[in-house]
Enzyme design. Structure first.
Site, PDB file in Angstrom:
ATOM      1  N   ASP A 190       0.849  -1.179   0.000  1.00  7.76           N
ATOM      2  CA  ASP A 190       0.000   0.000   0.000  1.00  7.76           C
ATOM      3  C   ASP A 190       0.899   1.247   0.000  1.00  7.76           C
ATOM      4  O   ASP A 190       1.836   1.308  -0.800  1.00  7.76           O
ATOM      5  CB  ASP A 190      -0.954  -0.062   1.201  1.00  7.76           C
ATOM      6  CG  ASP A 190      -2.046   0.990   1.183  1.00  7.76           C
ATOM      7  OD1 ASP A 190      -3.069   0.761   0.512  1.00  7.76           O
ATOM      8  OD2 ASP A 190      -1.880   2.032   1.833  1.00  7.76           O
TER       9      ASP A 190
ATOM     10  N   HIS B  73      -5.159  -7.564  -0.787  1.00  6.85           N
ATOM     11  CA  HIS B  73      -4.390  -6.382  -0.431  1.00  6.85           C
ATOM     12  C   HIS B  73      -3.643  -6.539   0.893  1.00  6.85           C
ATOM     13  O   HIS B  73      -2.595  -5.919   1.093  1.00  6.85           O
ATOM     14  CB  HIS B  73      -5.345  -5.189  -0.352  1.00  6.85           C
ATOM     15  CG  HIS B  73      -4.661  -3.871  -0.237  1.00  6.85           C
ATOM     16  ND1 HIS B  73      -3.972  -3.276  -1.276  1.00  6.85           N
ATOM     17  CD2 HIS B  73      -4.555  -3.009   0.816  1.00  6.85           C
ATOM     18  CE1 HIS B  73      -3.481  -2.117  -0.877  1.00  6.85           C
ATOM     19  NE2 HIS B  73      -3.819  -1.927   0.376  1.00  6.85           N
TER      20      HIS B  73
ATOM     21  N   TYR C  20      -3.920  13.012   3.826  1.00 11.38           N
ATOM     22  CA  TYR C  20      -4.056  14.361   3.248  1.00 11.38           C
ATOM     23  C   TYR C  20      -2.688  14.895   2.812  1.00 11.38           C
ATOM     24  O   TYR C  20      -2.506  15.331   1.669  1.00 11.38           O
ATOM     25  CB  TYR C  20      -4.694  15.284   4.287  1.00 11.38           C
ATOM     26  CG  TYR C  20      -4.838  16.727   3.858  1.00 11.38           C
ATOM     27  CD1 TYR C  20      -5.972  17.148   3.166  1.00 11.38           C
ATOM     28  CD2 TYR C  20      -3.854  17.665   4.156  1.00 11.38           C
ATOM     29  CE1 TYR C  20      -6.124  18.483   2.777  1.00 11.38           C
ATOM     30  CE2 TYR C  20      -3.984  18.990   3.780  1.00 11.38           C
ATOM     31  CZ  TYR C  20      -5.123  19.391   3.089  1.00 11.38           C
ATOM     32  OH  TYR C  20      -5.255  20.707   2.718  1.00 11.38           O
TER      33      TYR C  20
END
Length: 398
Positions: free
Chosen positions: A181, A376, A313
Site C-alpha cells: 500500500d 491487499h 491528506y
C-alpha cells in the site's frame, strides 16, 4: 536530518481505564436504522457490524493481544522531529539479511505479526535457515505509537529518508526493503534515497492505476489482466470515497474516528471487506478476527484514526505535486519512474489489480509473481505466500 540517537525500549501498556472506556462506548453505541437491504452494497451492514462490535466488547481479549505484541522487541526514537515506534526482531542466524517492512493504510505493524517468526526463523516453519532476516517494522508517522504527526507532516520521500536514517542508526550497512500500500511507495523511495545500502526492493499491495486517473483501457489485455483492469475501474468508480474524504477534509472525519469506536471499526472493516480475497464472503473469513481487531484497537487507543487521515491528506498533496512535476518529463516505468538502482520485485495477490504490461512496459522489473490466493492484506491473509516470495526474491541478493 536531525536524529535522536537514543533508542528507548518500549512496551505497549494501555491503561485499564482506556480499555473500560472502549467497552463502555461499544456497549452504549447509538446505532443507525437498518436500511431496507442490509448487505454490503451501501457500506458495512448493520447486522454484521453489531455482531463484530459485540465480540470486540465482550469476547476479544486486548490484554492477550497486548502481551503477544510485547513479546516482540520494540523501541522508540525520534527522527526529524517525528516520534518513531518500531518492532526490531533479530534472527539467531549470523548471516541474516536485515529487512525493513512498511505497512500502509489502514494497516499497522500488527499487519506483519504472523510473518516475523517466519522471516527471522525460517527453519522453525520448515524453511531454509539461509533465508533468515533481521526484521524491522516501523509504524508510519501518524500511525500507532508514531504519533503525534510531526511538524514535517507526511510524504513518502520524507518517510523514506527517516527509514534510511533508522537502518543506519541500527547499524545495518546492507538491507532489504518491502512495502505494501503506501508502504510500497516508501520502499520505492528508499531505493532512491539510500541506493548504496538497499540491496533490493520488494512491493505488494500495489494497484494498476492512480486513484484520480482515467479508467484503464481493456483492449489488448490478457484475460487475467483484463479482470484486474475491470476490478480497478470499478474501484475507481465506486471505491475511492474514503480516499477523497481523507485527502480533502481529514479534520471533519477526525471527530468521528476519534470519538466513536463503532465509526472507527466500520471505517476500517469496509476496506478489509473490499480489498481481501473475494473468495471469502466476509472480511473476518479472509483474516483472523482477533488480529483485525488488534489492528483496529491500536488505531483506537492511540487516536491514530484522526492522525492517519491527516497523513493521507499530506501524502496525497505531496503525491499530486510529484505527478505534476513528472508530467513535464517523459519517464516510463513503475509508477511513472524509470526503474533504476537496486533490483525490484513485485508480488500480486488474487484480489489485487496490478498489471505488469502497464506498470512495467519496458520489462525492467526483475521479479514479478502473481498468485491466485490473497488480496491487499497479504501479510494477514496469506503470510506463507508472501514470506516465500520475499525469500525467493532476496535469495540471490544476500
Amino acid at each position: 536530518m536531525t536524529t535522536n540517537t537514543d533508542l528507548r525500549p518500549f512496551r505497549i501498556e494501555i491503561s485499564q481505564a482506556e480499555v473500560d472506556d472502549l467497552k463502555a462506548r461499544l456497549t452504549n453505541a447509538r446505532w443507525p436504522a437498518t436500511p431496507p437491504v442490509d448487505d454490503w452494497s451501501r457500506g458495512v451492514p448493520v447486522g454484521y457490524l453489531r455482531e463484530l462490535a459485540e465480540y470486540w466488547a465482550n469476547d476479544y481479549d486486548w490484554r492477550a493481544a497486548e502481551a503477544a505484541l510485547n513479546e516482540i522487541p520494540q523501541f522508540m526514537t525520534e527522527i526529524n522531529g517525528q516520534r518513531i515506534h518500531f518492532f526490531h526482531q533479530r534472527s539467531a542466524s549470523p548471516d541474516a539479511l536485515p529487512l525493513i517492512l512498511t505497512h500502509g493504510w489502514p494497516g499497522s505493524p500488527v499487519e506483519f505479526q504472523q510473518m516475523i517468526g517466519r522471516l527471522t526463523d525460517p527453519a522453525a516453519y520448515g524453511g531454509d535457515p539461509a533465508d533468515a532476516f533481521h526484521v524491522v517494522v516501523p509504524s508510519l508517522p501518524g500511525y500507532g505509537f508514531s504519533t503525534p504527526l510531526g511538524p514535517g507532516g507526511f510524504n513518502l520521500f520524507g518517510v523514506a529518508q527517516m527509514w534510511a536514517e533508522l537502518m543506519s542508526l541500527l547499524g545495518y550497512e546492507r538491507y532489504a526493503a518491502h512495502g505494501t500500500d503506501a508502504g510500497s511507495g516508501v520502499a520505492g523511495m528508499l531505493a532512491m534515497v539510500d541506493p548504496a545500502h538497499v540491496v533490493g526492493v520488494h512491493l505488494a499491495g500495489v494497484t494498476a492505476g492512480t486513484p484520480f486517473g482515467e479508467p484503464l483501457p481493456l483492449d489488448g489485455l490478457s484475460e487475467s489482466d483484463r479482470a484486474r483492469a475491470e476490478r480497478f475501474n470499478t474501484m475507481l468508480d465506486e471505491g475511492f470515497g474514503y480516499l477523497v474524504l481523507q485527502s480533502t477534509r481529514p479534520q471533519t472525519l477526525a471527530y468521528s474516528l476519534n470519538d466513536s469506536p463503532i465509526g472507527q471499526l466500520a471505517w476500517i472493516v469496509e476496506k478489509f471487506a473490499e480489498w481481501t480475497d473475494p473468495i471469502h464472503p466476509l472480511p473476518t473469513d479472509a483474516v483472523d478476527r482477533d488480529q483485525l481487531l488488534t489492528n483496529i484497537s491500536l488505531y483506537w487507543f492511540t487516536g491514530s484514526g484522526a492522525s492517519t487521515a491527516h497523513a493521507v491528506y499530506d501524502g496525497m498533496r505531496a503525491w499530486k505535486a510529484m505527478v505534476a512535476q513528472q508530467a513535464q518529463g517523459d519517464s516510463e516505468g513503475w509508477g511513472g519512474h524509470e526503474v533504476t538502482g537496486p533490483p525490484t520485485g513485485v508480488a500480486v495477490f488474487g484480489a489485487e489489480s496490478a498489471i505488469r504490461s502497464l506498470a512495467d512496459p519496458a520489462g525492467r522489473i526483475e521479479h514479478w509473481n502473481e498468485y491466485e490466493r490473497g488480496g491487499h492484506f497479504a501479510a494477514m491473509e496469506v503470510p506463507d505466500l508472501l514470506t516465500a516470495d520475499l525469500q525467493s526474491f532476496f535469495k540471490p541478493l544476500r
